[in-house]
Design an enzyme around this catalytic site. Structure first.
Site, PDB file in Angstrom:
ATOM      1  CG  ASP A  31      -2.035   0.995   1.147  1.00  0.00           C
ATOM      2  OD1 ASP A  31      -2.326   1.468   0.027  1.00  0.00           O
ATOM      3  OD2 ASP A  31      -2.619   1.326   2.190  1.00  0.00           O
ATOM      4  N   GLY A  32       0.352   2.296  -0.624  1.00  0.00           N
ATOM      5  CA  GLY A  32       1.011   3.604  -0.548  1.00  0.00           C
ATOM      6  C   GLY A  32       1.542   4.129  -1.875  1.00  0.00           C
ATOM      7  CD1 TRP A  36       7.243   6.695  -2.692  1.00  0.00           C
ATOM      8  CD2 TRP A  36       6.804   7.017  -4.866  1.00  0.00           C
ATOM      9  NE1 TRP A  36       8.443   6.743  -3.357  1.00  0.00           N
ATOM     10  CE2 TRP A  36       8.200   6.933  -4.690  1.00  0.00           C
ATOM     11  CE3 TRP A  36       6.297   7.210  -6.154  1.00  0.00           C
ATOM     12  CZ2 TRP A  36       9.101   7.043  -5.757  1.00  0.00           C
ATOM     13  CZ3 TRP A  36       7.193   7.326  -7.220  1.00  0.00           C
ATOM     14  CH2 TRP A  36       8.572   7.242  -7.020  1.00  0.00           C
ATOM     15  NE  ARG A  44      -4.480   6.735  -7.162  1.00  0.00           N
ATOM     16  CZ  ARG A  44      -4.318   6.452  -5.859  1.00  0.00           C
ATOM     17  NH1 ARG A  44      -4.083   7.414  -5.005  1.00  0.00           N
ATOM     18  NH2 ARG A  44      -4.423   5.214  -5.431  1.00  0.00           N
ATOM     19  CG  HIS A  48      -0.242   2.061  -9.353  1.00  0.00           C
ATOM     20  ND1 HIS A  48      -0.444   1.712  -8.043  1.00  0.00           N
ATOM     21  CD2 HIS A  48      -1.342   2.754  -9.719  1.00  0.00           C
ATOM     22  CE1 HIS A  48      -1.628   2.176  -7.627  1.00  0.00           C
ATOM     23  NE2 HIS A  48      -2.183   2.821  -8.632  1.00  0.00           N
ATOM     24  CB  SER A  76      -8.627  -5.574  -3.354  1.00  0.00           C
ATOM     25  OG  SER A  76      -9.220  -4.306  -3.554  1.00  0.00           O
ATOM     26  CG  LEU A 142       9.288 -17.432  -3.476  1.00  0.00           C
ATOM     27  CD1 LEU A 142       9.351 -17.548  -1.954  1.00  0.00           C
ATOM     28  CD2 LEU A 142       9.597 -15.996  -3.902  1.00  0.00           C
ATOM     29  NE  ARG A 205      -8.225   0.227   6.124  1.00  0.00           N
ATOM     30  CZ  ARG A 205      -8.031   1.542   6.144  1.00  0.00           C
ATOM     31  NH1 ARG A 205      -8.345   2.240   7.222  1.00  0.00           N
ATOM     32  NH2 ARG A 205      -7.540   2.165   5.112  1.00  0.00           N
ATOM     33  CD  GLU A 218       3.127 -13.147  15.693  1.00  0.00           C
ATOM     34  OE1 GLU A 218       3.073 -11.950  16.031  1.00  0.00           O
ATOM     35  OE2 GLU A 218       2.723 -14.070  16.426  1.00  0.00           O
TER      36      GLU A 218
HETATM   37  C1  FPP Z   1      -2.007   0.108  -3.357  1.00  0.00           C
HETATM   38  O1  FPP Z   1      -1.524   1.443  -3.265  1.00  0.00           O
HETATM   39  C2  FPP Z   1      -1.432  -0.545  -4.522  1.00  0.00           C
HETATM   40  C3  FPP Z   1      -2.150  -1.088  -5.561  1.00  0.00           C
HETATM   41  C4  FPP Z   1      -3.610  -1.096  -5.615  1.00  0.00           C
HETATM   42  C5  FPP Z   1      -1.458  -1.685  -6.724  1.00  0.00           C
HETATM   43  C6  FPP Z   1      -0.302  -2.580  -6.404  1.00  0.00           C
HETATM   44  C7  FPP Z   1       0.504  -2.724  -7.633  1.00  0.00           C
HETATM   45  C8  FPP Z   1       1.841  -2.726  -7.675  1.00  0.00           C
HETATM   46  C9  FPP Z   1       2.708  -2.688  -6.465  1.00  0.00           C
HETATM   47  C10 FPP Z   1       2.480  -2.771  -9.015  1.00  0.00           C
HETATM   48  C11 FPP Z   1       3.258  -3.980  -9.331  1.00  0.00           C
HETATM   49  C12 FPP Z   1       2.667  -5.266  -8.936  1.00  0.00           C
HETATM   50  C13 FPP Z   1       2.868  -6.435  -9.587  1.00  0.00           C
HETATM   51  C14 FPP Z   1       2.465  -7.684  -8.917  1.00  0.00           C
HETATM   52  C15 FPP Z   1       3.466  -6.522 -10.926  1.00  0.00           C
HETATM   53  P1  FPP Z   1      -2.585   2.610  -3.367  1.00  0.00           P
HETATM   54  O2  FPP Z   1      -2.783   2.950  -4.791  1.00  0.00           O
HETATM   55  O3  FPP Z   1      -3.829   2.236  -2.628  1.00  0.00           O
HETATM   56  O4  FPP Z   1      -1.834   3.775  -2.621  1.00  0.00           O
HETATM   57  P2  FPP Z   1      -2.485   4.915  -1.722  1.00  0.00           P
HETATM   58  O5  FPP Z   1      -3.064   4.243  -0.506  1.00  0.00           O
HETATM   59  O6  FPP Z   1      -1.308   5.766  -1.387  1.00  0.00           O
HETATM   60  O7  FPP Z   1      -3.514   5.608  -2.563  1.00  0.00           O
END
Ligand code: FPP
Length: 261
Positions: A31-32, A36, A44, A48, A76, A142, A205, A218
């Site tokens: 998350d984040g 960032w 945004r 990603h 999700s 893995l 969460r 954990e």
């Molecule tokens: C949550 O941050 C992140 C996502 C919904 C996307 C996760 C995707 C990646 C890490 C890209 C690469 C992944 C793979 C498996 C190739 P957010 O957008 O909710 O951030 P925020 O809470 O700061 O808005």
């Protein structure tokens, strides 16, 4: 990804005093990314994209440390409600990342699987996911699970449907349904439950991630935004895990440190 010797299960058990015991299965909510990017005045999507490097770093560090399984929450069931442009961009990013990384994952003996409701994904992405799973299916390194269009409640519902089908077909009696049968119908069937759950980005969460499987995990939360996460941070989480006493419902005296992570 640099190939690295993996400690055997026996070696993992015999780590000398003071060296962190390694979790068998690590699950991460990444998350984040959005925050960032926003903090840098970028869209945004830039967050990603920047989130790919820590995915690689985490896979490498887990493989090197002898972790058996790593499960990453990439998208999700609820993320479908984000602005259409962000969803489309994320799907393109997954496709590109798959095309770019699968050969190297395979060369490093990673077994890749996807969990989630694939029917909502594009036919193209579904095909690439199936091809990547087939290519890496026999790998003994893995076990990497990527959750896409995944929700913990959806997972439990689909497991119930699967068991209900077996009951109506007459191959299962309702009274035979127990925890093992439910676990066996979930998306992570066959894997140990995550020992360590990590969430970056400051929120504390579970957000409908592996609701059944995280029962005794954990929990480790860090304020670090996902694009800034790296192997050192992951190692800090492993060390935190190694200090935890896992009681699985027993008293501290009963476990006597025997199940210290
Ligand atoms: C949550 O941050 C992140 C996502 C919904 C996307 C996760 C995707 C990646 C890490 C890209 C690469 C992944 C793979 C498996 C190739 P957010 O957008 O909710 O951030 P925020 O809470 O700061 O808005």
């Amino acid at each position: 990804m640099t190939p690295a010797p993996r400690p055997t299960a026996a070696e993992r058990e015999e780590l000398p005093e003071g060296r962190a015991r390694v979790p068998r299965h690590v699950a991460i909510i990444m998350d984040g990314n959005g925050r960032w990017a926003t903090a840098r005045g970028q869209p945004r999507q830039a967050g990603h994209k920047a989130g790919i490097a820590p995915v690689r770093a985490s896979i490498e560090h887990c493989a090197r440390s002898g972790v058996e399984a790593l499960t990453l929450f990439a998208f999700s069931s609820e993320n479908w409600r984000r602005p259409q442009e962000e969803v489309t961009n994320l799907m393109s990013l997954f496709l590109e990342a798959l095309d770019r990384e699968v050969a190297e994952l395979h060369a490093n003996r990673v077994r890749l699987r996807f969990i989630g409701d694939r029917r909502s994904l594009s036919v193209r992405l579904q095909a690439r996911m199936a091809a990547a799973e087939e290519l890496t299916a026999a790998n003994d390194g893995l076990k990497l699970q990527i959750a896409v269009s995944y929700g913990g409640r959806w997972d439990i519902v689909q497991a119930c449907q699967e068991l209900a089908k077996q009951c109506s077909a007459g191959t299962l009696r309702p009274e035979e349904i127990d925890e093992a049968r439910v676990a066996g119908a979930l998306q992570l069937a066959g894997l140990p439950d995550p020992d360590l759950f990590i969430r970056t980005g400051g929120e504390q969460r579970i957000s409908n991630f592996l609701l059944w499987n995280l029962a005794y995990s954990e929990l480790y939360f860090t304020d670090t935004l996902w694009p800034d996460f790296n192997a050192d941070e992951l190692q800090a989480a492993f060390e935190h895990f190694a200090r935890r006493e896992r009681r699985f419902g027993l008293t501290g005296a009963q476990v006597g440190g025997a199940v210290r992570a």
